[in-house]
Design an enzyme around this catalytic site. Sequence first.
Site, PDB file in Angstrom:
ATOM      1  N   ARG A 185       2.410 -22.387   4.880  1.00 13.67           N
ATOM      2  CA  ARG A 185       1.489 -22.372   3.737  1.00 13.67           C
ATOM      3  C   ARG A 185       1.618 -21.065   2.951  1.00 13.67           C
ATOM      4  O   ARG A 185       1.497 -21.041   1.728  1.00 13.67           O
ATOM      5  CB  ARG A 185       0.048 -22.589   4.215  1.00 13.67           C
ATOM      6  CG  ARG A 185      -0.180 -24.015   4.726  1.00 13.67           C
ATOM      7  CD  ARG A 185      -1.605 -24.208   5.201  1.00 13.67           C
ATOM      8  NE  ARG A 185      -2.557 -23.985   4.137  1.00 13.67           N
ATOM      9  CZ  ARG A 185      -3.831 -23.625   4.339  1.00 13.67           C
ATOM     10  NH1 ARG A 185      -4.280 -23.464   5.572  1.00 13.67           N
ATOM     11  NH2 ARG A 185      -4.640 -23.448   3.333  1.00 13.67           N
ATOM     12  N   GLN A 218     -13.748 -18.904  -2.248  1.00 12.83           N
ATOM     13  CA  GLN A 218     -13.572 -19.571  -0.969  1.00 12.83           C
ATOM     14  C   GLN A 218     -12.083 -19.789  -0.696  1.00 12.83           C
ATOM     15  O   GLN A 218     -11.720 -20.239   0.382  1.00 12.83           O
ATOM     16  CB  GLN A 218     -14.292 -20.929  -0.982  1.00 12.83           C
ATOM     17  CG  GLN A 218     -15.805 -20.820  -1.100  1.00 12.83           C
ATOM     18  CD  GLN A 218     -16.422 -22.176  -1.392  1.00 12.83           C
ATOM     19  OE1 GLN A 218     -16.620 -22.553  -2.542  1.00 12.83           O
ATOM     20  NE2 GLN A 218     -16.734 -22.925  -0.350  1.00 12.83           N
ATOM     21  N   VAL A 233      -8.173 -18.951   0.057  1.00 10.31           N
ATOM     22  CA  VAL A 233      -7.475 -17.942   0.852  1.00 10.31           C
ATOM     23  C   VAL A 233      -6.212 -17.461   0.141  1.00 10.31           C
ATOM     24  O   VAL A 233      -5.503 -16.606   0.658  1.00 10.31           O
ATOM     25  CB  VAL A 233      -7.137 -18.482   2.272  1.00 10.31           C
ATOM     26  CG1 VAL A 233      -8.421 -18.777   3.045  1.00 10.31           C
ATOM     27  CG2 VAL A 233      -6.252 -19.725   2.208  1.00 10.31           C
ATOM     28  N   HIS A 267     -13.588 -16.641   2.808  1.00  6.82           N
ATOM     29  CA  HIS A 267     -12.947 -17.351   3.921  1.00  6.82           C
ATOM     30  C   HIS A 267     -11.652 -16.682   4.378  1.00  6.82           C
ATOM     31  O   HIS A 267     -10.794 -17.315   4.977  1.00  6.82           O
ATOM     32  CB  HIS A 267     -12.682 -18.813   3.535  1.00  6.82           C
ATOM     33  CG  HIS A 267     -13.944 -19.611   3.352  1.00  6.82           C
ATOM     34  ND1 HIS A 267     -13.979 -20.842   2.744  1.00  6.82           N
ATOM     35  CD2 HIS A 267     -15.231 -19.342   3.707  1.00  6.82           C
ATOM     36  CE1 HIS A 267     -15.231 -21.292   2.721  1.00  6.82           C
ATOM     37  NE2 HIS A 267     -16.010 -20.394   3.292  1.00  6.82           N
ATOM     38  N   CYS A 274       0.952  -7.997  19.646  1.00  8.99           N
ATOM     39  CA  CYS A 274       0.403  -6.722  19.169  1.00  8.99           C
ATOM     40  C   CYS A 274       1.036  -5.558  19.935  1.00  8.99           C
ATOM     41  O   CYS A 274       1.146  -5.600  21.159  1.00  8.99           O
ATOM     42  CB  CYS A 274      -1.110  -6.737  19.383  1.00  8.99           C
ATOM     43  SG  CYS A 274      -1.938  -5.185  18.991  1.00  8.99           S
TER      44      CYS A 274
HETATM   45 ZN    ZN Z   1      -4.099  -5.906  19.746  1.00  3.01          ZN
END
Ligand code: ZN
Length: 247
Positions: free
Chosen positions: A63, A93, A95, A111, A150
Amino acid sequence: MDLPASPRHITVLTGAGMSAESGIATFRDALTGLWARFDPEELACEDGFRGDPARVWGWYRWRAAQLLGCAPNAGHVGIAALQAGREITVLTQNVDDLHERAGSHGVVHLHGELLHSRCIGCGATQDPDPITRNLPVTPGDGQLETPPACDACGAPFRPGVVWFGEALPDTAWQAAVDALQACDLLVVIGTSGMVQPAASLPVLAKRLGKPVIEINPQPTPISDIADAHWPMGAVEGVAKLQAMLAG
Ligand code: ZN
């Protein structure tokens, strides 16, 4: 209630109808190909992500690639142009980033944002953002993609949009309420008036004594409380708004 002749601060609340004329697929229309068997409720929630992160991450990356191939329409550009000589606060609203690309500043994303992601564990972000890193130039059909881990805590990155079952970001909601209190006109464009809590903002505006204009080809629950309902698309409606303010 009369509409103000020359409002100094206008708050604009936009929904999917704002971006439809830019070719942004609606939520359901975006469920094709690899994602055809899924309901939005399955892909756009934390349980869905934890159950199949590659599918959900891949869907949002696809997307994002589609979004980067779309451009702001004359409605987005017209709203940005209203900033000249008055204060405009855009609450959306949506994105997508089409208001920003058209030149609007300080857009409040109720949002979240499709082009941003964060660690689901600690909230860390990365630059460049992995949700758009090495996206194909043409979105194609999309593919399953494992989200990156992460650096700080090892948890996967998640899309920066608000999912089903999640609260709106506190700062965005507070900014929306502040903008309603400060404005002297609310213009609601292309929202269904069905998705809470955003749908309560026009109600709050009326409670605060603010006039409300609704621009939407279809009547919505907001039409009943709006001071004016303009039955037209976003591009035509913004042009009418510009003409009204210029007159
Ligand atoms: Zn993290």
